[in-house]
Write a protein that holds these residues in place. Structure first.
Motif, short mmCIF file in Angstrom:
data_model
loop_
_atom_site.label_atom_id
_atom_site.label_comp_id
_atom_site.label_asym_id
_atom_site.label_seq_id
_atom_site.Cartn_x
_atom_site.Cartn_y
_atom_site.Cartn_z
N MET A 30 0.86 -1.18 0.00
CA MET A 30 0.00 0.00 0.00
C MET A 30 0.89 1.22 0.00
SD MET A 30 -2.94 -0.88 2.70
CE MET A 30 -4.12 -2.15 2.39
N LYS A 31 0.49 2.23 -0.77
CA LYS A 31 1.33 3.40 -0.93
C LYS A 31 0.45 4.63 -1.14
CE LYS A 31 4.62 5.05 -4.36
NZ LYS A 31 5.38 4.69 -5.55
N ARG A 32 0.86 5.73 -0.58
CA ARG A 32 0.17 7.01 -0.80
C ARG A 32 0.58 7.54 -2.17
NH1 ARG A 32 1.94 12.42 2.08
NH2 ARG A 32 0.56 13.83 1.01
N SER A 33 -0.40 7.92 -2.96
CA SER A 33 -0.10 8.37 -4.31
C SER A 33 -1.13 9.39 -4.76
CB SER A 33 -0.12 7.18 -5.26
OG SER A 33 0.05 7.59 -6.58
N SER A 34 -0.70 10.30 -5.61
CA SER A 34 -1.64 11.26 -6.18
C SER A 34 -2.02 10.87 -7.60
CB SER A 34 -1.02 12.65 -6.18
OG SER A 34 0.09 12.65 -7.05
N LEU A 35 -1.33 9.87 -8.15
CA LEU A 35 -1.52 9.40 -9.53
C LEU A 35 -1.23 10.48 -10.56
CD1 LEU A 35 -4.76 7.27 -9.07
CD2 LEU A 35 -2.40 6.49 -9.02
N ASN A 47 -0.51 26.92 -8.49
CA ASN A 47 -1.83 27.50 -8.71
C ASN A 47 -2.69 27.51 -7.46
OD1 ASN A 47 -1.14 27.85 -11.38
ND2 ASN A 47 -2.12 25.96 -12.07
N GLY A 48 -2.24 26.87 -6.40
CA GLY A 48 -2.98 26.85 -5.14
C GLY A 48 -4.07 25.80 -5.07
N LYS A 49 -4.06 24.87 -6.00
CA LYS A 49 -5.05 23.80 -5.97
C LYS A 49 -4.60 22.72 -4.99
CE LYS A 49 -6.52 24.37 -10.74
NZ LYS A 49 -6.62 23.72 -12.06
N GLU A 50 -5.59 22.09 -4.34
CA GLU A 50 -5.27 21.00 -3.42
C GLU A 50 -5.04 19.73 -4.22
OE1 GLU A 50 -7.59 20.18 0.01
OE2 GLU A 50 -7.99 22.29 0.37
N VAL A 51 -4.06 18.96 -3.76
CA VAL A 51 -3.76 17.68 -4.39
C VAL A 51 -4.49 16.60 -3.60
CG1 VAL A 51 -1.93 16.06 -5.00
CG2 VAL A 51 -1.49 18.52 -5.08
N GLU A 52 -5.30 15.83 -4.30
CA GLU A 52 -6.01 14.73 -3.64
C GLU A 52 -5.14 13.48 -3.70
OE1 GLU A 52 -9.84 11.84 -4.18
OE2 GLU A 52 -9.89 13.77 -5.18
N TYR A 53 -4.71 13.03 -2.53
CA TYR A 53 -3.91 11.81 -2.46
C TYR A 53 -4.83 10.61 -2.30
CZ TYR A 53 0.29 14.59 -2.14
OH TYR A 53 1.31 15.46 -2.41
N ARG A 54 -4.41 9.50 -2.89
CA ARG A 54 -5.17 8.27 -2.84
C ARG A 54 -4.26 7.17 -2.31
NH1 ARG A 54 -9.71 8.65 -6.06
NH2 ARG A 54 -9.78 6.45 -6.56
N CYS A 55 -4.83 6.03 -2.01
CA CYS A 55 -4.05 4.88 -1.56
C CYS A 55 -3.95 3.91 -2.73
CB CYS A 55 -4.73 4.22 -0.37
SG CYS A 55 -3.81 2.81 0.26
N SER A 71 -9.84 6.05 -2.83
CA SER A 71 -9.90 7.44 -2.37
C SER A 71 -10.08 7.47 -0.85
CB SER A 71 -11.06 8.18 -3.03
OG SER A 71 -12.28 7.68 -2.55
N LEU A 72 -9.91 8.63 -0.29
CA LEU A 72 -10.02 8.80 1.16
C LEU A 72 -11.42 8.45 1.65
CD1 LEU A 72 -8.63 9.76 3.74
CD2 LEU A 72 -9.38 12.06 3.19
N LYS A 73 -12.43 8.77 0.85
CA LYS A 73 -13.82 8.50 1.23
C LYS A 73 -14.11 7.00 1.26
CE LYS A 73 -15.37 12.79 -0.86
NZ LYS A 73 -16.06 13.39 -2.00
N GLU A 74 -13.54 6.25 0.34
CA GLU A 74 -13.77 4.81 0.24
C GLU A 74 -12.85 3.98 1.12
OE1 GLU A 74 -12.77 4.37 -3.86
OE2 GLU A 74 -14.85 4.50 -4.51
N TYR A 75 -11.83 4.61 1.69
CA TYR A 75 -10.77 3.86 2.35
C TYR A 75 -11.24 3.03 3.54
CZ TYR A 75 -6.29 2.56 4.25
OH TYR A 75 -5.24 1.84 4.71
#
Length: 135
Positions: A30-35, A47-55, A71-75
Protein backbone atom coordinates in the motif's frame (compact mmCIF):
# COMPACT_ATOMS: atom_id res chain seq x y z
CA UNK A 1 -0.32 -4.45 -14.21
CA UNK A 2 -4.10 -4.45 -14.22
CA UNK A 3 -5.86 -1.55 -12.46
CA UNK A 4 -9.20 -2.67 -11.04
CA UNK A 5 -12.08 -1.19 -9.08
CA UNK A 6 -11.74 -1.85 -5.31
CA UNK A 7 -14.48 -4.53 -5.16
CA UNK A 8 -13.09 -6.38 -8.17
CA UNK A 9 -9.58 -6.08 -6.68
CA UNK A 10 -10.71 -7.78 -3.47
CA UNK A 11 -12.31 -10.66 -5.36
CA UNK A 12 -9.14 -11.13 -7.45
CA UNK A 13 -7.05 -10.97 -4.29
CA UNK A 14 -9.23 -13.69 -2.76
CA UNK A 15 -8.63 -15.92 -5.78
CA UNK A 16 -4.87 -15.23 -5.53
CA UNK A 17 -4.88 -16.36 -1.91
CA UNK A 18 -6.85 -19.49 -2.81
CA UNK A 19 -4.40 -20.37 -5.60
CA UNK A 20 -1.43 -19.97 -3.28
CA UNK A 21 -2.88 -21.93 -0.34
CA UNK A 22 -0.76 -25.04 -0.89
CA UNK A 23 2.36 -23.43 -2.25
CA UNK A 24 3.36 -19.86 -3.00
CA UNK A 25 3.09 -16.36 -1.60
CA UNK A 26 1.07 -13.23 -2.19
CA UNK A 27 2.67 -9.81 -1.73
CA UNK A 28 0.46 -6.81 -0.99
CA UNK A 29 1.76 -3.24 -0.84
CA UNK A 30 0.00 0.00 0.00
CA UNK A 31 1.33 3.40 -0.93
CA UNK A 32 0.17 7.01 -0.80
CA UNK A 33 -0.10 8.37 -4.31
CA UNK A 34 -1.64 11.26 -6.18
CA UNK A 35 -1.52 9.40 -9.53
CA UNK A 36 0.05 12.47 -11.10
CA UNK A 37 3.58 13.21 -12.24
CA UNK A 38 5.96 15.55 -10.39
CA UNK A 39 5.52 18.30 -12.97
CA UNK A 40 1.74 18.23 -12.62
CA UNK A 41 2.01 18.27 -8.82
CA UNK A 42 4.28 21.31 -8.85
CA UNK A 43 1.95 23.10 -11.26
CA UNK A 44 -1.05 22.40 -9.01
CA UNK A 45 0.81 23.66 -5.92
CA UNK A 46 1.78 26.89 -7.70
CA UNK A 47 -1.83 27.50 -8.71
CA UNK A 48 -2.98 26.85 -5.14
CA UNK A 49 -5.05 23.80 -5.97
CA UNK A 50 -5.27 21.00 -3.42
CA UNK A 51 -3.76 17.68 -4.39
CA UNK A 52 -6.01 14.73 -3.64
CA UNK A 53 -3.91 11.81 -2.46
CA UNK A 54 -5.17 8.27 -2.84
CA UNK A 55 -4.05 4.88 -1.56
CA UNK A 56 -2.49 2.74 -4.27
CA UNK A 57 -2.81 -0.96 -3.41
CA UNK A 58 -0.85 -3.55 -5.37
CA UNK A 59 -0.90 -7.33 -5.10
CA UNK A 60 1.20 -9.95 -6.83
CA UNK A 61 1.63 -13.70 -6.57
CA UNK A 62 4.70 -13.75 -8.81
CA UNK A 63 2.68 -14.59 -11.93
CA UNK A 64 -0.09 -12.03 -11.93
CA UNK A 65 -0.13 -8.44 -10.65
CA UNK A 66 -3.22 -6.41 -9.85
CA UNK A 67 -3.72 -2.96 -8.38
CA UNK A 68 -6.40 -0.51 -7.33
CA UNK A 69 -6.61 3.08 -6.24
CA UNK A 70 -8.75 3.92 -3.22
CA UNK A 71 -9.90 7.44 -2.37
CA UNK A 72 -10.02 8.80 1.16
CA UNK A 73 -13.82 8.50 1.23
CA UNK A 74 -13.77 4.81 0.24
CA UNK A 75 -10.77 3.86 2.35
CA UNK A 76 -12.56 2.84 5.58
CA UNK A 77 -14.93 0.54 3.69
CA UNK A 78 -12.06 -0.92 1.65
CA UNK A 79 -9.93 -1.51 4.75
CA UNK A 80 -12.75 -3.39 6.48
CA UNK A 81 -13.29 -5.60 3.42
CA UNK A 82 -9.53 -6.14 3.04
CA UNK A 83 -9.26 -7.20 6.69
CA UNK A 84 -12.05 -9.73 6.15
CA UNK A 85 -10.21 -11.22 3.17
CA UNK A 86 -6.98 -11.47 5.16
CA UNK A 87 -8.66 -13.10 8.16
CA UNK A 88 -10.35 -15.65 5.90
CA UNK A 89 -7.00 -16.75 4.43
CA UNK A 90 -4.77 -16.72 7.50
CA UNK A 91 -5.25 -20.47 8.03
CA UNK A 92 -2.63 -21.19 5.37
CA UNK A 93 0.15 -19.68 7.47
CA UNK A 94 2.68 -22.01 9.03
CA UNK A 95 3.68 -21.57 12.64
CA UNK A 96 7.29 -20.66 13.13
CA UNK A 97 9.41 -23.26 14.86
CA UNK A 98 11.22 -21.78 17.80
CA UNK A 99 14.34 -23.18 19.36
CA UNK A 100 14.16 -23.86 23.07
CA UNK A 101 16.72 -21.78 24.86
CA UNK A 102 17.86 -23.73 27.88
CA UNK A 103 19.37 -21.78 30.73
CA UNK A 104 22.48 -23.26 32.31
CA UNK A 105 21.77 -24.94 35.67
CA UNK A 106 24.61 -23.01 37.36
CA UNK A 107 23.11 -19.65 36.44
CA UNK A 108 19.88 -20.45 38.30
CA UNK A 109 21.68 -21.40 41.54
CA UNK A 110 23.95 -18.35 41.76
CA UNK A 111 22.28 -15.62 43.84
CA UNK A 112 22.53 -12.08 42.64
CA UNK A 113 24.94 -9.91 44.61
CA UNK A 114 24.71 -6.19 45.05
CA UNK A 115 27.35 -4.23 43.14
CA UNK A 116 30.27 -3.05 45.26
CA UNK A 117 30.67 0.64 45.91
CA UNK A 118 33.70 2.26 44.41
CA UNK A 119 35.92 4.47 46.52
CA UNK A 120 36.27 8.05 45.50
CA UNK A 121 39.54 8.92 43.77
CA UNK A 122 39.71 12.32 45.45
CA UNK A 123 39.83 10.80 48.95
CA UNK A 124 42.92 8.76 48.00
CA UNK A 125 44.72 11.88 46.82
CA UNK A 126 43.86 13.82 49.96
CA UNK A 127 45.06 10.97 52.18
CA UNK A 128 48.41 10.90 50.31
CA UNK A 129 48.79 14.65 50.73
CA UNK A 130 48.07 14.51 54.43
CA UNK A 131 50.46 11.60 54.98
CA UNK A 132 53.19 13.40 53.03
CA UNK A 133 52.83 16.60 55.02
CA UNK A 134 53.29 14.85 58.38
CA UNK A 135 56.92 13.90 57.70
Amino acid sequence: MVVLQPDRFLSELTSMYERSTEKGSVWVTMKRSSLKGKAQLQKMEKNGKEVEYRCLVRASDGKKSISTSVSLKEYAKFQASYATVLKAHMHALKKRERKDRKKPADAEKVPETAPKKQKKASSKKSSKKSSGSKS
